[in-house]
Design a protein around this motif. Sequence first.
Motif, short mmCIF file in Angstrom:
data_model
loop_
_atom_site.label_atom_id
_atom_site.label_comp_id
_atom_site.label_asym_id
_atom_site.label_seq_id
_atom_site.Cartn_x
_atom_site.Cartn_y
_atom_site.Cartn_z
N VAL A 55 0.85 -1.20 0.00
CA VAL A 55 0.00 0.00 0.00
C VAL A 55 0.88 1.24 0.00
N GLY A 56 1.97 1.18 0.75
CA GLY A 56 2.92 2.30 0.82
C GLY A 56 2.73 3.11 2.08
N LEU A 57 3.74 3.17 2.91
CA LEU A 57 3.62 3.90 4.17
C LEU A 57 3.53 5.40 3.96
N ASP A 58 4.19 5.92 2.94
CA ASP A 58 4.05 7.34 2.64
C ASP A 58 2.62 7.66 2.22
N ARG A 59 2.04 6.78 1.39
CA ARG A 59 0.66 7.00 0.96
C ARG A 59 -0.29 6.85 2.14
N THR A 60 -0.04 5.88 3.02
CA THR A 60 -0.87 5.71 4.21
C THR A 60 -0.83 6.95 5.08
N GLU A 61 0.37 7.46 5.31
CA GLU A 61 0.52 8.65 6.14
C GLU A 61 -0.27 9.83 5.57
N GLU A 62 -0.16 10.04 4.29
CA GLU A 62 -0.89 11.14 3.66
C GLU A 62 -2.40 10.92 3.71
N HIS A 63 -2.81 9.67 3.48
CA HIS A 63 -4.24 9.35 3.44
C HIS A 63 -4.89 9.56 4.80
N VAL A 64 -4.25 9.07 5.87
CA VAL A 64 -4.88 9.18 7.19
C VAL A 64 -4.92 10.63 7.66
N ARG A 65 -3.91 11.40 7.31
CA ARG A 65 -3.94 12.81 7.69
C ARG A 65 -5.04 13.56 6.94
N ASP A 66 -5.24 13.18 5.69
CA ASP A 66 -6.30 13.82 4.91
C ASP A 66 -7.67 13.52 5.50
N LEU A 67 -7.92 12.25 5.83
CA LEU A 67 -9.22 11.89 6.40
C LEU A 67 -9.41 12.53 7.77
N ALA A 68 -8.35 12.51 8.59
CA ALA A 68 -8.44 13.14 9.90
C ALA A 68 -8.75 14.62 9.77
N GLY A 69 -8.09 15.26 8.82
CA GLY A 69 -8.33 16.68 8.59
C GLY A 69 -9.75 16.98 8.15
N ARG A 70 -10.31 16.12 7.31
CA ARG A 70 -11.69 16.31 6.85
C ARG A 70 -12.66 16.22 8.02
N PHE A 71 -12.39 15.27 8.93
CA PHE A 71 -13.28 15.16 10.09
C PHE A 71 -13.09 16.34 11.02
N ILE A 72 -11.86 16.74 11.26
CA ILE A 72 -11.58 17.84 12.18
C ILE A 72 -12.30 19.11 11.76
N GLU A 73 -12.44 19.31 10.48
CA GLU A 73 -13.14 20.50 9.99
C GLU A 73 -14.58 20.57 10.49
N THR A 74 -15.14 19.42 10.87
CA THR A 74 -16.55 19.39 11.30
C THR A 74 -16.69 19.46 12.82
N VAL A 75 -15.57 19.41 13.55
CA VAL A 75 -15.63 19.43 15.01
C VAL A 75 -15.82 20.86 15.50
N PRO A 76 -16.83 21.12 16.32
CA PRO A 76 -17.08 22.48 16.79
C PRO A 76 -15.91 23.04 17.59
N GLU A 77 -15.78 24.32 17.58
CA GLU A 77 -14.70 24.99 18.30
C GLU A 77 -14.76 24.65 19.78
N GLY A 78 -13.62 24.37 20.35
CA GLY A 78 -13.56 24.06 21.76
C GLY A 78 -13.73 22.58 22.09
N ARG A 79 -14.09 21.77 21.09
CA ARG A 79 -14.31 20.34 21.34
C ARG A 79 -13.11 19.48 20.95
N LEU A 80 -12.26 19.98 20.08
CA LEU A 80 -11.15 19.19 19.57
C LEU A 80 -9.99 19.16 20.57
N LEU A 81 -9.49 17.97 20.87
CA LEU A 81 -8.36 17.81 21.75
C LEU A 81 -7.07 17.53 20.99
N SER A 82 -7.17 16.93 19.84
CA SER A 82 -6.02 16.65 18.99
C SER A 82 -5.63 17.91 18.22
N PRO A 83 -4.45 17.93 17.60
CA PRO A 83 -4.04 19.11 16.83
C PRO A 83 -5.00 19.39 15.68
#
Length: 371
Positions: free
Chosen positions: A281-309
């Motif tokens: 699958v490729g670890l570089d591709r995995t790293e990029e993919h998971v950050r992209d998905l995490a970022g998409r979800f983070i965009e929907t988390v209301p202000e003050g609720r996110l604990l991760s970066p």
Amino acid sequence: MTPDELRTTIPALDDVTYLNTGAHGPSPRPIVERATEFLEYHEYESPGDDGPYPTAFDAYEAVREDVAAFIGAETEEVALTQSTTDGINRIATALDWEPGDVVVRTDLEHPAGILPWRRLEREGVEVRVVESEAGRLDMDQYAEAVSDADLVCFSSLTWNYGTRLPVRELTDIARDAGALSVVDAVQSFGQYPVAVDDWGADIVAGAGHKWLLGPWGAGFLYVRREVAEGIEPHAVGYRGVTEPNADGLDFAPGAKRFEVGTTNPAPHVALREAIDIAERVGLDRTEEHVRDLAGRFIETVPEGRLLSPHDPESGLVSFEVPDPEGTVERLKSAGVVVRTLPEPTAVRASFHNFNDESDVAALRDGLDGEW
């Protein structure tokens, strides 16, 4: 192999949206099949062929070589264990502790990086805890705590915030202070490329049942050659010595001395398949993919609720809701699997390479009304 192709090989995804790889990665069929095939050969055919013990020992050595290549180590620097906790304990119980010795850990550790040292406190060992803020360490505070320590234990990637700690800087400080460094890297292996020699760590513990999507029971322990040669384990078995039937006690070279006796090779054989799939699958591709998905979800988390970066450093995303346990149960009823965290009290979602935008949408929709 693409992430979409990998997704089709994981039966657990047929019925649920699985976002809990940080706890356990659901195995693809080829990984489980590899374990099954080996187990059947070992139990059905090897007794009349090469023999169960030679078959197992050949498997151990092949796995050791593959793990070493995967993590950027020498073969003799790898021991096969059952889990990350098992690996850390093999070190904690091998060292000769005296009252007044000092162990330093962070407050970001999984129980694997807490409980072995807590036991040592009963023997008079001082355990210092470096406090963090939002998954970050104060390096001055860390350096002060480590200045007269014997051993330091920390995670490369925090299980509760999804933050990456500056491993090389932390190990350099430990080495300058004369302390051994033990790194819990189970959340790193399989999520992004890791080369333990670049980390400068003395000891690194990991396992295959999370981001590598392997079965339970396939742990591994890296011990830098010079460090291993200076430790005589207290638990001794035929796999950890050069000649089991000799009158004396000659430990095996390198990390192999931390192995003890008979264990089922099948999970580790499956780990070889898991490593192969991760690399295809490729670890570089995995790293990029998971950050992209995490970022998409983070965009929907209301202000003050996110604990991760807000700018994700991994596929682990933790967030606050009024009732974490209730939220996790409601999401599970809707077919979305995440987990609660004890500290901080929160919900954590894990995004891996087999996840896609539909999984992000399912989580977002399942949380509608929870904020």
